[in-house]
Scaffold this motif. Structure first.
Motif, PDB file in Angstrom:
ATOM      1  N   PRO A 224       0.829  -1.206   0.000  1.00 43.01           N
ATOM      2  CA  PRO A 224       0.000   0.000   0.000  1.00 43.01           C
ATOM      3  C   PRO A 224       0.867   1.262   0.000  1.00 43.01           C
ATOM      4  O   PRO A 224       1.989   1.264   0.503  1.00 43.01           O
ATOM      5  N   GLY A 225       0.336   2.298  -0.563  1.00 41.25           N
ATOM      6  CA  GLY A 225       1.065   3.567  -0.576  1.00 41.25           C
ATOM      7  C   GLY A 225       0.913   4.264  -1.909  1.00 41.25           C
ATOM      8  O   GLY A 225       0.231   3.771  -2.811  1.00 41.25           O
ATOM      9  N   PRO A 226       1.544   5.420  -2.052  1.00 45.47           N
ATOM     10  CA  PRO A 226       1.427   6.172  -3.303  1.00 45.47           C
ATOM     11  C   PRO A 226       2.105   5.439  -4.461  1.00 45.47           C
ATOM     12  O   PRO A 226       2.958   4.567  -4.262  1.00 45.47           O
ATOM     13  N   TRP A 227       1.721   5.808  -5.673  1.00 45.79           N
ATOM     14  CA  TRP A 227       2.373   5.250  -6.853  1.00 45.79           C
ATOM     15  C   TRP A 227       3.857   5.614  -6.824  1.00 45.79           C
ATOM     16  O   TRP A 227       4.226   6.734  -6.489  1.00 45.79           O
ATOM     17  N   ARG A 228       4.676   4.664  -7.233  1.00 49.21           N
ATOM     18  CA  ARG A 228       6.121   4.877  -7.278  1.00 49.21           C
ATOM     19  C   ARG A 228       6.546   4.967  -8.742  1.00 49.21           C
ATOM     20  O   ARG A 228       6.421   3.989  -9.490  1.00 49.21           O
ATOM     21  N   ILE A 229       7.042   6.122  -9.136  1.00 47.06           N
ATOM     22  CA  ILE A 229       7.350   6.393 -10.535  1.00 47.06           C
ATOM     23  C   ILE A 229       8.851   6.598 -10.706  1.00 47.06           C
ATOM     24  O   ILE A 229       9.457   7.454 -10.039  1.00 47.06           O
ATOM     25  N   ALA A 230       9.451   5.834 -11.607  1.00 48.56           N
ATOM     26  CA  ALA A 230      10.857   6.009 -11.960  1.00 48.56           C
ATOM     27  C   ALA A 230      10.960   7.010 -13.106  1.00 48.56           C
ATOM     28  O   ALA A 230      10.133   7.006 -14.028  1.00 48.56           O
ATOM     29  N   VAL A 231      11.956   7.869 -13.031  1.00 44.98           N
ATOM     30  CA  VAL A 231      12.194   8.861 -14.083  1.00 44.98           C
ATOM     31  C   VAL A 231      13.669   8.835 -14.453  1.00 44.98           C
ATOM     32  O   VAL A 231      14.504   8.336 -13.695  1.00 44.98           O
ATOM     33  N   ALA A 232      13.971   9.367 -15.622  1.00 46.27           N
ATOM     34  CA  ALA A 232      15.353   9.372 -16.105  1.00 46.27           C
ATOM     35  C   ALA A 232      16.008  10.710 -15.802  1.00 46.27           C
ATOM     36  O   ALA A 232      15.371  11.763 -15.937  1.00 46.27           O
ATOM     37  N   PRO A 233      17.280  10.702 -15.407  1.00 47.13           N
ATOM     38  CA  PRO A 233      18.013  11.969 -15.278  1.00 47.13           C
ATOM     39  C   PRO A 233      18.068  12.661 -16.640  1.00 47.13           C
ATOM     40  O   PRO A 233      18.209  12.000 -17.686  1.00 47.13           O
ATOM     41  N   LEU A 234      17.954  13.974 -16.642  1.00 47.12           N
ATOM     42  CA  LEU A 234      17.943  14.699 -17.910  1.00 47.12           C
ATOM     43  C   LEU A 234      19.194  14.435 -18.736  1.00 47.12           C
ATOM     44  O   LEU A 234      19.135  14.369 -19.970  1.00 47.12           O
ATOM     45  N   ASP A 235      20.339  14.241 -18.068  1.00 50.85           N
ATOM     46  CA  ASP A 235      21.579  14.050 -18.830  1.00 50.85           C
ATOM     47  C   ASP A 235      21.639  12.683 -19.510  1.00 50.85           C
ATOM     48  O   ASP A 235      22.513  12.444 -20.344  1.00 50.85           O
ATOM     49  N   GLN A 236      20.694  11.771 -19.185  1.00 49.39           N
ATOM     50  CA  GLN A 236      20.660  10.486 -19.874  1.00 49.39           C
ATOM     51  C   GLN A 236      19.626  10.446 -20.999  1.00 49.39           C
ATOM     52  O   GLN A 236      19.532   9.455 -21.727  1.00 49.39           O
ATOM     53  N   LEU A 237      18.860  11.516 -21.144  1.00 47.49           N
ATOM     54  CA  LEU A 237      17.843  11.545 -22.188  1.00 47.49           C
ATOM     55  C   LEU A 237      18.410  11.903 -23.548  1.00 47.49           C
ATOM     56  O   LEU A 237      17.741  11.729 -24.566  1.00 47.49           O
ATOM     57  N   GLY A 238      19.644  12.417 -23.579  1.00 50.29           N
ATOM     58  CA  GLY A 238      20.225  12.842 -24.846  1.00 50.29           C
ATOM     59  C   GLY A 238      19.638  14.158 -25.296  1.00 50.29           C
ATOM     60  O   GLY A 238      18.900  14.834 -24.570  1.00 50.29           O
ATOM     61  N   GLU A 239      19.916  14.525 -26.525  1.00 48.59           N
ATOM     62  CA  GLU A 239      19.445  15.802 -27.059  1.00 48.59           C
ATOM     63  C   GLU A 239      17.937  15.756 -27.294  1.00 48.59           C
ATOM     64  O   GLU A 239      17.417  14.873 -27.967  1.00 48.59           O
ATOM     65  N   LEU A 240      17.244  16.724 -26.720  1.00 51.61           N
ATOM     66  CA  LEU A 240      15.802  16.866 -26.918  1.00 51.61           C
ATOM     67  C   LEU A 240      15.527  18.180 -27.639  1.00 51.61           C
ATOM     68  O   LEU A 240      16.330  19.114 -27.599  1.00 51.61           O
ATOM     69  N   ASP A 241      14.378  18.260 -28.292  1.00 51.85           N
ATOM     70  CA  ASP A 241      13.975  19.505 -28.936  1.00 51.85           C
ATOM     71  C   ASP A 241      13.861  20.630 -27.907  1.00 51.85           C
ATOM     72  O   ASP A 241      13.664  20.386 -26.707  1.00 51.85           O
ATOM     73  N   GLU A 242      13.955  21.845 -28.399  1.00 50.59           N
ATOM     74  CA  GLU A 242      13.842  23.009 -27.518  1.00 50.59           C
ATOM     75  C   GLU A 242      12.521  22.985 -26.747  1.00 50.59           C
ATOM     76  O   GLU A 242      11.447  22.793 -27.331  1.00 50.59           O
ATOM     77  N   GLY A 243      12.614  23.157 -25.449  1.00 50.72           N
ATOM     78  CA  GLY A 243      11.436  23.183 -24.597  1.00 50.72           C
ATOM     79  C   GLY A 243      10.983  21.825 -24.109  1.00 50.72           C
ATOM     80  O   GLY A 243      10.170  21.743 -23.168  1.00 50.72           O
TER      81      GLY A 243
END
Length: 549
Positions: A224-243
């Motif tokens: 029981p408890g809140p949803w546990r969400i994994a996210v990626a560090p921005l520096d591992q996402l590579g180049e993203l479009d502006e914004g």
């Protein structure tokens, strides 16, 4: 005019108005569709239960539809199926009406939507940009409001990237949950049939009629408890479009604000596996699917073959067998690492794609642009994961989308988490929208979830209005009022706006005071409608009134 028939006529008018012929491979004759609409309306009028009656849908051109050729985007490949694919048959059996088959990246090979002899499918919101592939026509038909639902397929992300680019929902089930019989394979061991819709509840409802009917393996329970969400560090996402980095961070913050626990993971095993789908030996399965046909057509001159697609498929012919064994071992190790990174997380949140290129950018670098688009989606089916792609705002006036990814058979869990990505509103209901009452499906179709049951402050009176269906009218009176049973629902803010737009008189939306001293938007009633309405305040709520002996 009957509801299904009127929707069919509106759809054909919409097809003419948007003037996007590249969406379609084959549209059914209008007379045939209208005749089927009349038949569906007659069946409903006789009392037949058709849960998808009135819903219009389209099917990607690599999915069999009886009476139309299956081409997979290559006219020379066409064959004429005698029966619908099970997924098409499932929707039709539930009352949905099919308009036609849609354009795609040829042989479902691509994430761009431009690799077709029927023309590049342009984005729904900016025709200078790609629509995303390979399920391009299906996504745009939904986004432009021509159909309610559309079938796609997803091997590398084709049921998710077009959803993100066109601001709609793309539901990619666990492999094997939905039958792939009657579907021209891209990579048979990885392929999934997907569904596009403008809202998640609509997509879920359609998916329920597409499943194979087999019972999915049970998923281990969670503490029981809140949803546990994994996210990626921005520096591992590579180049993203502006914004786009900021939009992703905003989606993460939206989940946190909705009560989810957020933690980071190492995205490396996911991105390393993603590069293997086309650069490794697994692409050989595409040659297994249609390679001999492509070789034969090339020998005859190659008319109707997309050169990029033909190049990908024919190069796969000569891959040595030992590479497949090497890559299979490497993939198994990466999958172990990836699942370890997910650990006790309920889902992984990622941008659906790293950017939204223009048609010109894809034409200049067709292979490079396509490879970039699969950075976050390619690994999902290789790892046997479930996913749902949903809108998450806009960047520079264009849709931005994210996806939730989870282990196999967590499809239902992902669908429960996804609504939290949209700004939430609360709504107090006291009558026909209560759980189990006739108008409650309106809330459910908007993605609403029940928050709690409580009562109003003792400042209201309740009246039984003479309406169809029967509903009560809640009126603020101050002194002389009573507590009235109330349900508090959470729903996307956009859904609340849609509900308000369709709200019939004498109902109004106003601030409802609750017994705990807080105030929530809720349904009230114009005082003028109470002249011939029975005061039922003494029952303490609509349910008790209806249950009176």
């Amino acid at each position: 005019m009957s509801s299904t028939l009127s929707r069919v006529r509106a759809a054909y008018a919409r097809i003419e108005a948007v003037d996007r012929p590249e969406i379609w491979i084959d549209l059914r004759p209008r007379d045939d569709v209208e005749a089927e609409a009349r038949s569906l309306d007659a069946r409903v009028a006789r009392g037949e239960y058709l849960p998808l009656a009135g819903r219009l849908f389209a099917a990607k051109g690599n999915i069999d539809v009886a009476g139309l050729p299956t081409t997979a985007g290559c006219p020379a490949y066409a064959y004429h199926p005698e029966t619908d694919a099970p997924v098409v048959a499932g929707l039709r059996a539930a009352g949905a009406l099919l308009l036609g088959t849609t354009n795609l990246d040829q042989f479902a090979t691509g994430l761009v939507g431009t690799r077709s002899p029927h023309g590049a499918v342009r984005g729904a919101h900016d025709p200078a940009r790609i629509s995303g592939g390979s399920s391009s026509g299906s996504a745009v038909a939904v986004a432009l409001g021509i159909v309610d639902l559309a079938l796609g397929t997803d091997t590398a992300g084709s049921g998710r990237v077009p959803a993100a680019f066109n601001g709609i929902v793309g539901l990619k089930p666990t492999r094997g949950l939905v039958p792939t019989e009657g579907v021209v394979p891209a990579c048979a061991s990885l392929d999934c049939v997907t569904v596009f819709a403008r809202t998640l509840p609509e997509a879920e409802q359609a998916m329920a009629h597409m499943t194979s009917g087999t019972t999915a393996p049970s998923v281990p329970g969670r503490a029981p408890g809140p949803w546990r969400i994994a996210v990626a560090p921005l520096d591992q996402l590579g180049e993203l479009d502006e914004g786009w980095p900021e939009a992703y961070e905003a989606a993460v913050q939206q989940l946190a604000s909705a009560g989810a626990e957020i933690r980071t993971l190492d995205l490396t095993p996911f991105t390393e596996a993603a590069s293997m789908l086309y650069e490794g030996a697994f692409v050989a399965e595409r040659y297994t699917a249609v390679g001999s046909f492509v070789d034969k057509l090339l020998a005859e001159g190659g008319e109707g073959l997309d050169p990029t697609v033909a190049g990908i498929i024919t190069r796969a012919r000569d891959l040595p067998a030992h590479r497949l064994y090497t890559d299979t071992e490497r993939l198994a190790a990466l999958r172990t690492r990836a699942l370890s990174e997910l650990a006790d997380a309920d889902a992984l949140l990622l941008p659906t794609a790293p950017g939204h290129p223009t048609l010109a950018e894809v034409a200049a670098d067709p292979l490079g642009a396509n490879a970039r688009l699969g950075r976050f989606t390619n690994s999902t089916n290789l790892f046997d994961l479930a996913a749902v792609a949903v809108p998450a705002g806009e960047v520079n006036g264009l849709p931005f989308g994210v996806m939730l990814i989870g282990p196999a058979h967590t499809d239902e869990r992902l669908a429960k988490i996804a609504p939290l990505l949209q700004p939430q509103a609360r709504l107090a209901v006291v009558g026909a929208h209560l759980t189990g009452r006739p108008l409650n499906p309106q809330l459910l179709s908007l993605g609403a979830t029940l928050d709690r049951t409580t009562t109003t402050a003792p400042v209201y009176r309740l009246h039984a209005l003479r309406t169809t269906p029967p509903k009560p009218g809640l009126v603020h009176v101050g002194e002389g009022g009573a507590e009235i049973e109330t349900e508090i629902w959470r729903l996307p803010a956009e859904g609340l706006g849609r509900l308000l737009t369709a709200l019939p008189r004498p109902m109004t939306l106003g601030s409802v005071q609750l017994k705990d001293g807080t105030a929530v938007p809720g349904f009230l009633c114009e005082p003028g409608a109470l002249a011939d309405a029975e005061d039922i305040t003494r029952y303490g709520g609509w349910r008790s009134y209806l249950d009176r002996s």
